[in-house]
Design a protein around this motif. Structure first.
Motif, mmCIF file in Angstrom:
data_model
loop_
_atom_site.group_PDB
_atom_site.id
_atom_site.type_symbol
_atom_site.label_atom_id
_atom_site.label_comp_id
_atom_site.label_asym_id
_atom_site.label_seq_id
_atom_site.Cartn_x
_atom_site.Cartn_y
_atom_site.Cartn_z
ATOM 1 N N HIS A 182 -5.239 6.199 -6.999
ATOM 2 C CA HIS A 182 -4.625 4.483 -7.007
ATOM 3 C C HIS A 182 -4.182 4.254 -8.320
ATOM 4 C CE1 HIS A 182 -5.184 0.440 -6.883
ATOM 5 N NE2 HIS A 182 -4.361 0.509 -5.746
ATOM 6 N N CYS A 198 -1.225 5.561 -9.476
ATOM 7 C CA CYS A 198 -0.028 4.972 -8.931
ATOM 8 C C CYS A 198 0.519 3.663 -9.665
ATOM 9 C CB CYS A 198 -0.424 4.885 -7.401
ATOM 10 S SG CYS A 198 1.090 4.189 -6.534
ATOM 11 N N SER A 229 1.909 4.332 -12.811
ATOM 12 C CA SER A 229 3.371 4.690 -12.956
ATOM 13 C C SER A 229 4.113 3.392 -12.216
ATOM 14 C CB SER A 229 3.582 5.818 -11.837
ATOM 15 O OG SER A 229 3.219 5.400 -10.421
ATOM 16 N N TYR A 285 7.212 6.965 -9.999
ATOM 17 C CA TYR A 285 6.252 5.944 -9.378
ATOM 18 C C TYR A 285 6.595 6.246 -7.641
ATOM 19 C CZ TYR A 285 5.634 1.877 -6.547
ATOM 20 O OH TYR A 285 5.093 0.907 -5.690
ATOM 21 N N ALA A 333 3.911 9.137 -6.813
ATOM 22 C CA ALA A 333 2.608 8.783 -6.871
ATOM 23 C C ALA A 333 2.207 7.945 -5.697
ATOM 24 C CB ALA A 333 2.284 8.082 -8.138
ATOM 25 N N LYS A 334 3.467 6.934 -5.307
ATOM 26 C CA LYS A 334 3.105 6.127 -4.211
ATOM 27 C C LYS A 334 3.111 7.003 -2.828
ATOM 28 C CE LYS A 334 5.185 2.393 -1.846
ATOM 29 N NZ LYS A 334 6.328 1.427 -1.566
ATOM 30 N N SER A 335 3.737 8.061 -2.734
ATOM 31 C CA SER A 335 3.831 8.929 -1.634
ATOM 32 C C SER A 335 2.447 9.572 -1.483
ATOM 33 C CB SER A 335 4.843 10.013 -1.753
ATOM 34 O OG SER A 335 5.024 10.942 -0.708
ATOM 35 N N LEU A 372 -0.402 8.611 -2.576
ATOM 36 C CA LEU A 372 -1.491 7.667 -2.170
ATOM 37 C C LEU A 372 -1.286 7.271 -0.830
ATOM 38 C CD1 LEU A 372 -3.660 6.021 -3.261
ATOM 39 C CD2 LEU A 372 -1.720 4.222 -3.891
#
Length: 79
Positions: A10, A13, A16, A61, A64-66, A68
Motif C-alpha cells: 500500500h 502504491c 508511486s 503507478y 503498483a495499484k494493480s 494492491l
C-alpha cells in the motif's frame, strides 16, 4: 502475504501515485507556458521528454495499484 507486507505494498502504491502527480504537475506547468505561437524547438523537446517521464510514472503507478487491488480482492492472506 501478511499484513505487514500488504501495508508495504500500500505504501509503495501511495509513493508511486505521489511521484506520478509530481510529474503531472511538471507537465501542467510546462503547458501553462504555451502561447499562440509555436514553441521553440528546445521547449518542444523538453515537453516531449516530460511527457515520456510522466507516462513512465503513470505506468509504474498503475502496476503498483494493480498489485494492491489484486491483494485486496483476493484477501492478502491468499496472495
Amino acid at each position: 502475504m501478511n499484513h505487514t507486507e500488504f501495508m508495504e505494498l500500500h505504501a509503495a502504491c501511495v509513493r508511486s501515485m505521489r511521484s506520478y502527480f509530481v510529474e503531472v504537475e511538471k507537465s501542467s506547468a510546462m503547458l501553462a507556458e504555451c502561447t499562440a505561437k509555436p514553441l521553440p524547438l528546445s521547449k518542444r523537446l523538453r515537453l516531449t521528454s516530460q511527457g515520456i517521464i510522466e507516462q513512465a510514472a503513470h505506468l509504474t503507478y498503475l502496476s503498483a495499484k494493480s498489485l494492491l487491488l489484486n491483494a485486496a480482492r483476493l484477501g492478502y492472506g491468499f496472495c
